[in-house]
Design a protein around this motif. Sequence first.
Motif, PDB file in Angstrom:
ATOM      1  N   PRO A   1       0.790  -1.242   0.000  1.00  0.00           N
ATOM      2  CA  PRO A   1       0.000   0.000   0.000  1.00  0.00           C
ATOM      3  C   PRO A   1       0.821   1.290   0.000  1.00  0.00           C
ATOM      4  N   ASP A   2       1.985   1.296   0.633  1.00  0.00           N
ATOM      5  CA  ASP A   2       2.813   2.512   0.636  1.00  0.00           C
ATOM      6  C   ASP A   2       3.326   2.848  -0.763  1.00  0.00           C
ATOM      7  N   VAL A   3       3.739   1.819  -1.499  1.00  0.00           N
ATOM      8  CA  VAL A   3       4.205   2.022  -2.874  1.00  0.00           C
ATOM      9  C   VAL A   3       3.036   2.467  -3.741  1.00  0.00           C
ATOM     10  N   SER A   4       1.888   1.828  -3.569  1.00  0.00           N
ATOM     11  CA  SER A   4       0.691   2.203  -4.329  1.00  0.00           C
ATOM     12  C   SER A   4       0.328   3.659  -4.085  1.00  0.00           C
ATOM     13  N   TYR A   5       0.395   4.076  -2.840  1.00  0.00           N
ATOM     14  CA  TYR A   5       0.057   5.462  -2.499  1.00  0.00           C
ATOM     15  C   TYR A   5       1.015   6.445  -3.168  1.00  0.00           C
ATOM     16  N   ASP A   6       2.326   6.170  -3.080  1.00  0.00           N
ATOM     17  CA  ASP A   6       3.306   7.054  -3.711  1.00  0.00           C
ATOM     18  C   ASP A   6       3.032   7.208  -5.205  1.00  0.00           C
ATOM     19  N   LEU A   7       2.796   6.081  -5.876  1.00  0.00           N
ATOM     20  CA  LEU A   7       2.534   6.128  -7.310  1.00  0.00           C
ATOM     21  C   LEU A   7       1.224   6.838  -7.623  1.00  0.00           C
ATOM     22  N   SER A   8       0.220   6.667  -6.771  1.00  0.00           N
ATOM     23  CA  SER A   8      -1.062   7.325  -7.030  1.00  0.00           C
ATOM     24  C   SER A   8      -0.950   8.841  -6.875  1.00  0.00           C
ATOM     25  N   VAL A   9      -0.149   9.302  -5.926  1.00  0.00           N
ATOM     26  CA  VAL A   9       0.064  10.749  -5.780  1.00  0.00           C
ATOM     27  C   VAL A   9       0.821  11.293  -6.990  1.00  0.00           C
ATOM     28  N   ALA A  10       1.857  10.580  -7.418  1.00  0.00           N
ATOM     29  CA  ALA A  10       2.617  11.005  -8.598  1.00  0.00           C
ATOM     30  C   ALA A  10       1.716  11.036  -9.835  1.00  0.00           C
ATOM     31  N   LEU A  11       0.874  10.022  -9.992  1.00  0.00           N
ATOM     32  CA  LEU A  11      -0.055   9.995 -11.122  1.00  0.00           C
ATOM     33  C   LEU A  11      -1.034  11.162 -11.055  1.00  0.00           C
ATOM     34  N   THR A  12      -1.549  11.447  -9.873  1.00  0.00           N
ATOM     35  CA  THR A  12      -2.469  12.566  -9.701  1.00  0.00           C
ATOM     36  C   THR A  12      -1.824  13.867 -10.144  1.00  0.00           C
ATOM     37  N   GLU A  13      -0.583  14.087  -9.757  1.00  0.00           N
ATOM     38  CA  GLU A  13       0.121  15.321 -10.136  1.00  0.00           C
ATOM     39  C   GLU A  13       0.351  15.402 -11.641  1.00  0.00           C
ATOM     40  N   ALA A  14       0.739  14.286 -12.254  1.00  0.00           N
ATOM     41  CA  ALA A  14       0.972  14.280 -13.702  1.00  0.00           C
ATOM     42  C   ALA A  14      -0.329  14.528 -14.464  1.00  0.00           C
ATOM     43  N   CYS A  15      -1.425  13.910 -14.020  1.00  0.00           N
ATOM     44  CA  CYS A  15      -2.727  14.118 -14.675  1.00  0.00           C
ATOM     45  C   CYS A  15      -3.201  15.556 -14.487  1.00  0.00           C
ATOM     46  N   ALA A  16      -3.046  16.090 -13.276  1.00  0.00           N
ATOM     47  CA  ALA A  16      -3.461  17.474 -13.026  1.00  0.00           C
ATOM     48  C   ALA A  16      -2.694  18.436 -13.928  1.00  0.00           C
ATOM     49  N   ASN A  17      -1.411  18.175 -14.158  1.00  0.00           N
ATOM     50  CA  ASN A  17      -0.627  19.015 -15.068  1.00  0.00           C
ATOM     51  C   ASN A  17      -1.140  18.909 -16.499  1.00  0.00           C
ATOM     52  N   ALA A  18      -1.491  17.691 -16.931  1.00  0.00           N
ATOM     53  CA  ALA A  18      -2.026  17.510 -18.288  1.00  0.00           C
ATOM     54  C   ALA A  18      -3.347  18.253 -18.444  1.00  0.00           C
ATOM     55  N   VAL A  19      -4.190  18.204 -17.416  1.00  0.00           N
ATOM     56  CA  VAL A  19      -5.472  18.902 -17.464  1.00  0.00           C
ATOM     57  C   VAL A  19      -5.253  20.412 -17.519  1.00  0.00           C
ATOM     58  N   GLU A  20      -4.352  20.898 -16.686  1.00  0.00           N
ATOM     59  CA  GLU A  20      -4.153  22.351 -16.591  1.00  0.00           C
ATOM     60  C   GLU A  20      -3.325  22.929 -17.733  1.00  0.00           C
ATOM     61  N   HIS A  21      -2.265  22.231 -18.127  1.00  0.00           N
ATOM     62  CA  HIS A  21      -1.315  22.821 -19.078  1.00  0.00           C
ATOM     63  C   HIS A  21      -1.362  22.212 -20.471  1.00  0.00           C
ATOM     64  N   GLY A  22      -2.061  21.114 -20.659  1.00  0.00           N
ATOM     65  CA  GLY A  22      -2.041  20.417 -21.947  1.00  0.00           C
ATOM     66  C   GLY A  22      -3.156  20.819 -22.880  1.00  0.00           C
ATOM     67  N   GLY A  23      -3.676  22.027 -22.735  1.00  0.00           N
ATOM     68  CA  GLY A  23      -4.876  22.407 -23.448  1.00  0.00           C
ATOM     69  C   GLY A  23      -4.723  23.006 -24.818  1.00  0.00           C
ATOM     70  N   TYR A  24      -3.585  23.571 -25.146  1.00  0.00           N
ATOM     71  CA  TYR A  24      -3.451  24.227 -26.441  1.00  0.00           C
ATOM     72  C   TYR A  24      -2.155  23.804 -27.099  1.00  0.00           C
ATOM     73  N   THR A  25      -2.215  23.493 -28.358  1.00  0.00           N
ATOM     74  CA  THR A  25      -1.024  23.110 -29.099  1.00  0.00           C
ATOM     75  C   THR A  25      -0.162  24.341 -29.341  1.00  0.00           C
ATOM     76  N   ALA A  26       1.017  24.127 -29.851  1.00  0.00           N
ATOM     77  CA  ALA A  26       1.916  25.237 -30.169  1.00  0.00           C
ATOM     78  C   ALA A  26       1.295  26.158 -31.219  1.00  0.00           C
ATOM     79  N   HIS A  27       0.324  25.644 -31.997  1.00  0.00           N
ATOM     80  CA  HIS A  27      -0.326  26.437 -33.038  1.00  0.00           C
ATOM     81  C   HIS A  27      -1.613  27.087 -32.539  1.00  0.00           C
ATOM     82  N   GLY A  28      -1.917  26.963 -31.237  1.00  0.00           N
ATOM     83  CA  GLY A  28      -3.082  27.615 -30.651  1.00  0.00           C
ATOM     84  C   GLY A  28      -4.372  26.821 -30.708  1.00  0.00           C
ATOM     85  N   ALA A  29      -4.365  25.624 -31.273  1.00  0.00           N
ATOM     86  CA  ALA A  29      -5.583  24.811 -31.337  1.00  0.00           C
ATOM     87  C   ALA A  29      -5.842  24.162 -29.977  1.00  0.00           C
ATOM     88  N   SER A  30      -7.094  24.064 -29.597  1.00  0.00           N
ATOM     89  CA  SER A  30      -7.466  23.458 -28.318  1.00  0.00           C
ATOM     90  C   SER A  30      -7.437  21.935 -28.424  1.00  0.00           C
TER      91      SER A  30
END
Length: 151
Positions: free
Chosen positions: A34-63
């Motif tokens: 469970p400790d390893v699972s928890y660490d990985l789940s927190v890391a996954l949460t952070e990576a997904c949150a970054n994709a949601v927040e910052h992954g919205g527009y391409t370099a050409h401005g398309a959503s």
Amino acid sequence: MSIWWSLHLRREAASVPLARRLLLGTMESAGVDPDVSYDLSVALTEACANAVEHGGYTAHGASTEAYRVTAYLDGEKCRIEVADSGPGFPSGRARPPLRPARADAEHGRGLCLIQELADHVRFDNEPERGGAVVSFDKVLKWREDAPLMAV
């Protein structure tokens, strides 16, 4: 033992706990500590949150409306990859600068947390499609009663 899954998720905040719960359920069913699972789940949460927040527009401005999460439990290691279709990391440096955030900051801790919780982390840009790719590995520890423990 080898398990893998991949999700194509809408770039919405509600997708983050879905990915986290799937990872935790997979690891619990496999018998990961469970400790390893928890660490990985927190890391996954952070990576997904970054994709949601910052992954919205391409370099050409398309959503862009989606991102991808892939998890591999293979032998003694788990590898997770989160890829978006946004602009990626700043041009000329695929590895973003990792600076600790101020104690009272509400943003800016995600990549540092991933780095601390995983054994090996890679920050890349997707060369063909564009977008950022965050992937990280962690050596697995198993519960004694693990039904799918690697042999």
